[in-house]
Design a protein around this motif. Structure first.
Motif, PDB file in Angstrom:
ATOM      1  N   SER A 229     105.237 -32.909   3.781  1.00  0.00           N
ATOM      2  CA  SER A 229     105.401 -31.488   4.063  1.00  0.00           C
ATOM      3  C   SER A 229     106.517 -30.926   3.169  1.00  0.00           C
ATOM      4  O   SER A 229     107.703 -31.010   3.511  1.00  0.00           O
ATOM      5  CB  SER A 229     105.735 -31.268   5.546  1.00  0.00           C
ATOM      6  OG  SER A 229     105.844 -29.887   5.826  1.00  0.00           O
ATOM      7  N   PRO A 230     106.173 -30.353   2.014  1.00  0.00           N
ATOM      8  CA  PRO A 230     104.790 -30.181   1.551  1.00  0.00           C
ATOM      9  C   PRO A 230     104.239 -31.475   0.962  1.00  0.00           C
ATOM     10  O   PRO A 230     105.001 -32.324   0.484  1.00  0.00           O
ATOM     11  CB  PRO A 230     104.933 -29.115   0.461  1.00  0.00           C
ATOM     12  CG  PRO A 230     106.298 -29.387  -0.118  1.00  0.00           C
ATOM     13  CD  PRO A 230     107.148 -29.782   1.063  1.00  0.00           C
ATOM     14  N   ALA A 231     102.916 -31.625   1.000  1.00  0.00           N
ATOM     15  CA  ALA A 231     102.281 -32.782   0.385  1.00  0.00           C
ATOM     16  C   ALA A 231     102.481 -32.721  -1.127  1.00  0.00           C
ATOM     17  O   ALA A 231     102.427 -31.653  -1.732  1.00  0.00           O
ATOM     18  CB  ALA A 231     100.791 -32.808   0.730  1.00  0.00           C
TER      19      ALA A 231
ATOM     20  N   THR B  21      99.191 -48.137 -12.117  1.00  0.00           N
ATOM     21  CA  THR B  21     100.096 -47.094 -11.635  1.00  0.00           C
ATOM     22  C   THR B  21      99.887 -45.804 -12.410  1.00  0.00           C
ATOM     23  O   THR B  21      99.848 -45.813 -13.647  1.00  0.00           O
ATOM     24  CB  THR B  21     101.566 -47.531 -11.774  1.00  0.00           C
ATOM     25  OG1 THR B  21     101.793 -48.703 -10.990  1.00  0.00           O
ATOM     26  CG2 THR B  21     102.512 -46.419 -11.303  1.00  0.00           C
ATOM     27  N   VAL B  22      99.757 -44.701 -11.676  1.00  0.00           N
ATOM     28  CA  VAL B  22      99.766 -43.382 -12.295  1.00  0.00           C
ATOM     29  C   VAL B  22     101.063 -42.699 -11.891  1.00  0.00           C
ATOM     30  O   VAL B  22     101.466 -42.734 -10.729  1.00  0.00           O
ATOM     31  CB  VAL B  22      98.537 -42.535 -11.875  1.00  0.00           C
ATOM     32  CG1 VAL B  22      98.449 -42.367 -10.370  1.00  0.00           C
ATOM     33  CG2 VAL B  22      98.581 -41.168 -12.558  1.00  0.00           C
ATOM     34  N   SER B  23     101.743 -42.109 -12.856  1.00  0.00           N
ATOM     35  CA  SER B  23     103.015 -41.430 -12.619  1.00  0.00           C
ATOM     36  C   SER B  23     102.883 -39.963 -12.993  1.00  0.00           C
ATOM     37  O   SER B  23     102.277 -39.624 -14.013  1.00  0.00           O
ATOM     38  CB  SER B  23     104.132 -42.078 -13.444  1.00  0.00           C
ATOM     39  OG  SER B  23     104.256 -43.454 -13.134  1.00  0.00           O
ATOM     40  N   SER B  24     103.473 -39.120 -12.163  1.00  0.00           N
ATOM     41  CA  SER B  24     103.357 -37.674 -12.366  1.00  0.00           C
ATOM     42  C   SER B  24     104.583 -36.990 -11.806  1.00  0.00           C
ATOM     43  O   SER B  24     105.316 -37.564 -10.995  1.00  0.00           O
ATOM     44  CB  SER B  24     102.093 -37.159 -11.663  1.00  0.00           C
ATOM     45  OG  SER B  24     101.995 -35.749 -11.741  1.00  0.00           O
ATOM     46  N   LYS B  25     104.787 -35.765 -12.228  1.00  0.00           N
ATOM     47  CA  LYS B  25     105.800 -34.939 -11.585  1.00  0.00           C
ATOM     48  C   LYS B  25     105.282 -34.491 -10.226  1.00  0.00           C
ATOM     49  O   LYS B  25     104.100 -34.203 -10.065  1.00  0.00           O
ATOM     50  CB  LYS B  25     106.114 -33.711 -12.433  1.00  0.00           C
ATOM     51  CG  LYS B  25     106.890 -34.006 -13.706  1.00  0.00           C
ATOM     52  CD  LYS B  25     107.212 -32.716 -14.445  1.00  0.00           C
ATOM     53  CE  LYS B  25     108.029 -32.987 -15.695  1.00  0.00           C
ATOM     54  NZ  LYS B  25     108.330 -31.739 -16.446  1.00  0.00           N
ATOM     55  N   GLY B  26     106.206 -34.408  -9.260  1.00  0.00           N
ATOM     56  CA  GLY B  26     105.829 -33.890  -7.959  1.00  0.00           C
ATOM     57  C   GLY B  26     106.345 -32.490  -7.778  1.00  0.00           C
ATOM     58  O   GLY B  26     106.827 -31.854  -8.715  1.00  0.00           O
ATOM     59  N   GLN B  27     106.264 -31.993  -6.565  1.00  0.00           N
ATOM     60  CA  GLN B  27     106.781 -30.664  -6.260  1.00  0.00           C
ATOM     61  C   GLN B  27     108.194 -30.768  -5.692  1.00  0.00           C
ATOM     62  O   GLN B  27     109.116 -30.158  -6.202  1.00  0.00           O
ATOM     63  CB  GLN B  27     105.842 -29.946  -5.276  1.00  0.00           C
ATOM     64  CG  GLN B  27     104.504 -29.530  -5.897  1.00  0.00           C
ATOM     65  CD  GLN B  27     103.644 -30.717  -6.283  1.00  0.00           C
ATOM     66  OE1 GLN B  27     103.386 -31.605  -5.475  1.00  0.00           O
ATOM     67  NE2 GLN B  27     103.182 -30.742  -7.523  1.00  0.00           N
ATOM     68  N   ALA B  28     108.377 -31.590  -4.665  1.00  0.00           N
ATOM     69  CA  ALA B  28     109.706 -31.777  -4.086  1.00  0.00           C
ATOM     70  C   ALA B  28     110.442 -32.948  -4.722  1.00  0.00           C
ATOM     71  O   ALA B  28     111.642 -33.107  -4.515  1.00  0.00           O
ATOM     72  CB  ALA B  28     109.590 -32.001  -2.579  1.00  0.00           C
ATOM     73  N   PHE B  29     109.729 -33.762  -5.513  1.00  0.00           N
ATOM     74  CA  PHE B  29     110.325 -34.937  -6.142  1.00  0.00           C
ATOM     75  C   PHE B  29     110.053 -34.898  -7.643  1.00  0.00           C
ATOM     76  O   PHE B  29     108.950 -34.579  -8.065  1.00  0.00           O
ATOM     77  CB  PHE B  29     109.735 -36.219  -5.541  1.00  0.00           C
ATOM     78  CG  PHE B  29     109.996 -36.360  -4.070  1.00  0.00           C
ATOM     79  CD1 PHE B  29     111.161 -36.960  -3.607  1.00  0.00           C
ATOM     80  CD2 PHE B  29     109.086 -35.870  -3.146  1.00  0.00           C
ATOM     81  CE1 PHE B  29     111.402 -37.071  -2.254  1.00  0.00           C
ATOM     82  CE2 PHE B  29     109.321 -35.974  -1.790  1.00  0.00           C
ATOM     83  CZ  PHE B  29     110.485 -36.580  -1.333  1.00  0.00           C
TER      84      PHE B  29
END
Length: 229
Positions: free
Chosen positions: A163-165, A184-192
């Motif tokens: 929350s948020p997902a 492994t796939v790596s990406s930018k998150g929203q809160a992280f």
């Protein structure tokens, strides 16, 4: 997006995997939607782990509070006295080592269907709150002391990561495969700042299928085959 692979191997892999990827009814070729469905379905067959990495480099970091009390019972020949004393509360924290994905959806950060985005909708983990109890008995000729210590380590819930997902943007990812066939796939998150989603494939063939689905999504969603994030 950064990834490596041998052309010959991927030519063979593509032939075997195409049949595994769900496709739209009128299509025979694999699609981004089909790759999304395939990766979501593998959650039921392949162990996964996700690491939500914060700005300080901590993975799956949670905070909490320590509480406790000590009950003491002192007795002698004629009388018994009982006392209860609260232990000082204090801040605690930890990094969870085994957070697993329970649900993936092809939805973007705004809740809209998107074949180039994967929302990590639900995660699960073994119970990580802790409760400890200890008892001591100091008995002497004419007296005794019983001491009972209870401690509780209570952390914030997993909803911190839902929350948020967080959403994987397939137009901007890194894909890596370990010698043990972990993908492994790596990406930018929203809160992280960074999210790492790993599939622990049981055998090389399954690893090939998962890796192909990821790379197919990355190529489909990023025509420029960019430079990573």
């Amino acid at each position: 997006m950064r990834y490596e692979g041998k052309a010959t191997r991927w030519a063979l892999t593509m032939l075997s995997v195409c049949a595994s990827l769900p496709t739209i009814a009128a299509q025979k070729a694999p699609s981004a939607e089909g790759a999304q469905q395939f990766l979501a379905m593998q959650l039921k067959q392949v162990a996964t782990q996700v690491r939500f990495v914060d700005a300080a480099g901590r993975a799956n970091y949670v905070t909490g509070k320590y509480t406790g009390d000590v009950k003491t019972i002192k007795g002698g020949i004629r009388k018994t006295k009982e006392t209860v004393e609260a232990l000082p509360e204090r801040f605690i924290d930890k990094q969870l080592t085994d957070v697993r994905v329970a649900q993936l959806d092809a939805i973007d950060a705004y809740g809209r269907p998107n074949s180039c985005a994967t929302r990590i909708t639900q995660v699960v983990a073994p119970l990580y709150d802790e409760n400890k109890s200890d008892a001591t008995n100091d008995t002497r000729s004419f007296s005794f002391t019983l001491t009972y210590t209870n401690e509780a380590f209570t952390y914030e819930p997993l909803t911190k990561f839902m929350s948020p997902a967080q959403v994987i943007d397939w137009s901007n990812v890194k894909i890596n495969r370990s010698p043990e066939h972990y993908i492994t796939v790596s990406s930018k998150g929203q809160a992280f700042p960074t999210i790492h989603l790993t599939y622990f494939a049981a055998d090389p063939d399954m690893a090939d299928r998962i890796e192909y689905a990821m790379k197919f999504l990355a190529m489909s969603c990023d025509a420029s085959a960019g430079t990573g994030f």
